[in-house]
Design a protein around this motif. Structure first.
Motif, PDB file in Angstrom:
ATOM      1  N   TYR A 157       0.814  -1.216  -0.047  1.00  0.00           N
ATOM      2  CA  TYR A 157       0.161  -0.010   0.047  1.00  0.00           C
ATOM      3  C   TYR A 157       0.884   1.292  -0.112  1.00  0.00           C
ATOM      4  CZ  TYR A 157      -3.834  -2.767   1.667  1.00  0.00           C
ATOM      5  OH  TYR A 157      -4.986  -3.721   1.703  1.00  0.00           O
ATOM      6  N   LEU A 167      -4.890   6.113   1.822  1.00  0.00           N
ATOM      7  CA  LEU A 167      -4.298   4.551   1.727  1.00  0.00           C
ATOM      8  C   LEU A 167      -4.762   4.059   0.461  1.00  0.00           C
ATOM      9  CD1 LEU A 167      -4.125   2.792   5.114  1.00  0.00           C
ATOM     10  CD2 LEU A 167      -2.449   2.719   3.363  1.00  0.00           C
ATOM     11  N   PHE A 226       3.348   0.689   2.865  1.00  0.00           N
ATOM     12  CA  PHE A 226       3.161  -0.380   3.846  1.00  0.00           C
ATOM     13  C   PHE A 226       3.103  -1.443   3.116  1.00  0.00           C
ATOM     14  CE2 PHE A 226       2.329   2.197   7.535  1.00  0.00           C
ATOM     15  CZ  PHE A 226       1.740   3.256   7.277  1.00  0.00           C
ATOM     16  N   THR A 276      -8.354 -10.914   8.530  1.00  0.00           N
ATOM     17  CA  THR A 276      -7.298  -9.777   8.717  1.00  0.00           C
ATOM     18  C   THR A 276      -6.178  -9.666   8.196  1.00  0.00           C
ATOM     19  OG1 THR A 276      -8.700  -9.983  11.130  1.00  0.00           O
ATOM     20  CG2 THR A 276      -6.644  -8.435  10.928  1.00  0.00           C
ATOM     21  N   GLN A 277      -5.657  -8.247   7.753  1.00  0.00           N
ATOM     22  CA  GLN A 277      -4.596  -8.207   7.198  1.00  0.00           C
ATOM     23  C   GLN A 277      -3.777  -7.423   8.317  1.00  0.00           C
ATOM     24  OE1 GLN A 277      -4.530  -5.962   3.721  1.00  0.00           O
ATOM     25  NE2 GLN A 277      -6.270  -6.916   2.722  1.00  0.00           N
ATOM     26  N   PHE A 302      -0.355  -5.173   9.289  1.00  0.00           N
ATOM     27  CA  PHE A 302       0.535  -4.450   8.451  1.00  0.00           C
ATOM     28  C   PHE A 302       1.829  -4.034   9.153  1.00  0.00           C
ATOM     29  CE2 PHE A 302      -2.075  -1.598   5.757  1.00  0.00           C
ATOM     30  CZ  PHE A 302      -3.397  -2.368   5.747  1.00  0.00           C
ATOM     31  N   GLY A 303       2.789  -3.938   8.364  1.00  0.00           N
ATOM     32  CA  GLY A 303       4.183  -3.379   8.888  1.00  0.00           C
ATOM     33  C   GLY A 303       4.223  -2.143   9.289  1.00  0.00           C
ATOM     34  N   PRO A 304       5.073  -1.624   9.663  1.00  0.00           N
ATOM     35  CA  PRO A 304       5.254  -0.149  10.417  1.00  0.00           C
ATOM     36  C   PRO A 304       5.450   0.771   9.320  1.00  0.00           C
ATOM     37  CG  PRO A 304       7.477  -1.521  10.706  1.00  0.00           C
ATOM     38  CD  PRO A 304       6.388  -2.235  10.092  1.00  0.00           C
ATOM     39  N   ASN A 364     -16.942  -7.766   3.656  1.00  0.00           N
ATOM     40  CA  ASN A 364     -16.731  -7.471   4.764  1.00  0.00           C
ATOM     41  C   ASN A 364     -16.343  -6.208   4.920  1.00  0.00           C
ATOM     42  OD1 ASN A 364     -13.885  -7.317   5.034  1.00  0.00           O
ATOM     43  ND2 ASN A 364     -13.660  -9.447   5.358  1.00  0.00           N
ATOM     44  N   GLN A 402     -13.945  -3.487   7.615  1.00  0.00           N
ATOM     45  CA  GLN A 402     -12.850  -3.570   8.997  1.00  0.00           C
ATOM     46  C   GLN A 402     -12.626  -2.195   9.400  1.00  0.00           C
ATOM     47  OE1 GLN A 402      -9.734  -6.124   7.991  1.00  0.00           O
ATOM     48  NE2 GLN A 402     -10.792  -6.919   6.288  1.00  0.00           N
ATOM     49  N   PHE A 447      -9.897   0.009  11.405  1.00  0.00           N
ATOM     50  CA  PHE A 447      -8.434  -0.211  12.012  1.00  0.00           C
ATOM     51  C   PHE A 447      -8.147   1.056  12.591  1.00  0.00           C
ATOM     52  CE2 PHE A 447      -6.561  -3.422   9.152  1.00  0.00           C
ATOM     53  CZ  PHE A 447      -7.671  -3.565   8.089  1.00  0.00           C
ATOM     54  N   GLN A 500      -4.874   3.527  13.341  1.00  0.00           N
ATOM     55  CA  GLN A 500      -3.463   3.956  13.172  1.00  0.00           C
ATOM     56  C   GLN A 500      -2.807   5.091  13.991  1.00  0.00           C
ATOM     57  OE1 GLN A 500      -2.671   5.548   9.268  1.00  0.00           O
ATOM     58  NE2 GLN A 500      -0.570   4.884   8.978  1.00  0.00           N
ATOM     59  N   LYS A 555       3.025   4.978  12.599  1.00  0.00           N
ATOM     60  CA  LYS A 555       2.918   3.499  12.786  1.00  0.00           C
ATOM     61  C   LYS A 555       2.069   2.816  11.918  1.00  0.00           C
ATOM     62  CE  LYS A 555       5.038   3.406  16.976  1.00  0.00           C
ATOM     63  NZ  LYS A 555       4.273   3.380  18.256  1.00  0.00           N
ATOM     64  N   GLY A 556       2.189   1.666  11.708  1.00  0.00           N
ATOM     65  CA  GLY A 556       1.342   0.833  10.767  1.00  0.00           C
ATOM     66  C   GLY A 556      -0.205   0.903  11.322  1.00  0.00           C
ATOM     67  N   LEU A 557      -0.942   0.037  10.573  1.00  0.00           N
ATOM     68  CA  LEU A 557      -2.574   0.019  11.090  1.00  0.00           C
ATOM     69  C   LEU A 557      -2.599  -1.437  11.842  1.00  0.00           C
ATOM     70  CD1 LEU A 557      -2.432   1.782   8.624  1.00  0.00           C
ATOM     71  CD2 LEU A 557      -4.742   0.972   7.947  1.00  0.00           C
ATOM     72  N   SER A 572      -5.686  -3.836  13.111  1.00  0.00           N
ATOM     73  CA  SER A 572      -6.945  -4.267  12.853  1.00  0.00           C
ATOM     74  C   SER A 572      -7.785  -4.242  14.258  1.00  0.00           C
ATOM     75  CB  SER A 572      -7.054  -5.591  12.343  1.00  0.00           C
ATOM     76  OG  SER A 572      -8.396  -6.075  12.210  1.00  0.00           O
ATOM     77  N   LEU A 592     -13.701  -6.661  12.546  1.00  0.00           N
ATOM     78  CA  LEU A 592     -13.900  -7.093  11.293  1.00  0.00           C
ATOM     79  C   LEU A 592     -15.516  -7.542  11.293  1.00  0.00           C
ATOM     80  CD1 LEU A 592     -11.921  -9.341   8.916  1.00  0.00           C
ATOM     81  CD2 LEU A 592     -14.324  -9.666   9.273  1.00  0.00           C
ATOM     82  N   LEU A 620      -9.579   4.200  10.790  1.00  0.00           N
ATOM     83  CA  LEU A 620      -9.881   3.924   9.407  1.00  0.00           C
ATOM     84  C   LEU A 620     -10.754   2.811   9.237  1.00  0.00           C
ATOM     85  CD1 LEU A 620      -6.217   4.147   8.661  1.00  0.00           C
ATOM     86  CD2 LEU A 620      -7.840   5.640   7.080  1.00  0.00           C
ATOM     87  N   LEU A 641      -8.747  -4.206  -0.277  1.00  0.00           N
ATOM     88  CA  LEU A 641      -9.311  -3.451   0.799  1.00  0.00           C
ATOM     89  C   LEU A 641      -9.439  -1.837  -0.090  1.00  0.00           C
ATOM     90  CD1 LEU A 641      -7.768  -4.307   4.088  1.00  0.00           C
ATOM     91  CD2 LEU A 641     -10.121  -4.089   3.884  1.00  0.00           C
ATOM     92  N   PHE A 645      -9.911   1.785   1.368  1.00  0.00           N
ATOM     93  CA  PHE A 645     -10.032   2.477   2.751  1.00  0.00           C
ATOM     94  C   PHE A 645     -10.779   3.731   2.515  1.00  0.00           C
ATOM     95  CE2 PHE A 645      -7.085   0.434   5.662  1.00  0.00           C
ATOM     96  CZ  PHE A 645      -6.391  -0.457   4.977  1.00  0.00           C
TER      97      PHE A 645
END
Lengths: 114, 112
Positions: free
Chosen positions: A35, A43, A91, A102-103, A105-107, B32, B34, B36, B38, B42-44, B46, B49, B89, B100, B102
């Motif tokens: 992403y 995103l 990402f 569920t996904q 995510f990395g940082p 579905n 979801q 999130f 953030q 940082k990342g996201l 979850s 869901l 998000l 996905l 967003f």
């Protein structure tokens, strides 16, 4: 598990240079997603893989972008040549399977192209 | 084309308040939805869901509802805390895809 690992965390480069972003998904996950996040566009999904095979790359902005997944534990996103408008946070995410899962995510990698 | 919108874009509330974040989507043919979280830099992560066949999901102080027919979802946060401060998000997956889509996000600040 350490979660999704991305490197580098920050990258500053000059316009025209090649940039390579790296991702290690969670072990056992079959899906890997790349992403891009910007203030203007939010995103966006660039490309995703299932069992190392690219499934949908319709989000890749142009030919300067390429992604590979040579094995189940490693993927790269390459930009060549880079441009200032590529500046964003990139990402990587992985999931056990595809739809409905569920996904994770990395940082992220924060890229700045001067 | 699926579009996902979140309102409000930003929200600032005192600690202890119950609050609602809204998400709307244009195509009801979703698999579905979801939610999130953030945190800055940082990342996201979850949070919840909801499958298309479900109406809501709960986790601790969080409750998410889904109304496919109207193209809406809400995230309810009870007794908000400063640690809830983050961007939230929502994202949907359309039937037949693994992608996905967003929303634009809601930036929440909870002050002591």
């Amino acid at each position: 598990d350490a979660g999704v690992i991305q490197s580098p965390r920050h990258e500053v480069t000059e316009m025209g240079q090649e940039v390579t972003l790296r991702c290690k998904p969670i072990s056992g996950h079959d899906y890997l997603f790349w992403y891009r996040q910007t203030m203007m566009r939010g995103l966006e999904l660039l490309i995703y893989f299932n069992n190392n095979v690219p499934i949908d790359d319709s989000g890749m902005p142009e030919d300067r972008f390429s992604a590979k997944m040579p094995n189940a534990s490693f993927s790269t996103l390459k930009i060549q040549p880079s441009e200032p408008r590529d500046s964003a946070v990139y990402f990587c995410a992985s999931s056990l399977s595809g739809t409905g899962e569920t996904q994770y995510f990395g940082p992220g990698t924060r890229l700045l192209v001067l | 084309k699926q579009e996902v919108t979140q309102i409000p874009a930003a929200l600032s509330v005192p600690e202890g308040e119950n609050l609602v974040l809204n998400c709307s989507f244009t195509d009801s043919a979703i698999y579905n939805l979801q939610w999130f979280r953030q945190d800055p830099g940082k990342g996201l992560t979850s949070l919840l869901l909801i499958q298309s066949s479900q109406r809501e999901q709960t986790s601790g102080r969080l409750n998410a509802s889904l109304d496919k027919s109207s193209g809406r979802s809400t995230l309810y946060i009870a007794a908000s805390q400063p640690g809830d401060s983050a961007t939230y998000l929502c994202a949907v997956i359309r039937w037949g895809t693994d992608k996905l889509i967003f929303g634009t996000g809601t930036r929440l600040q909870v002050f002591p």
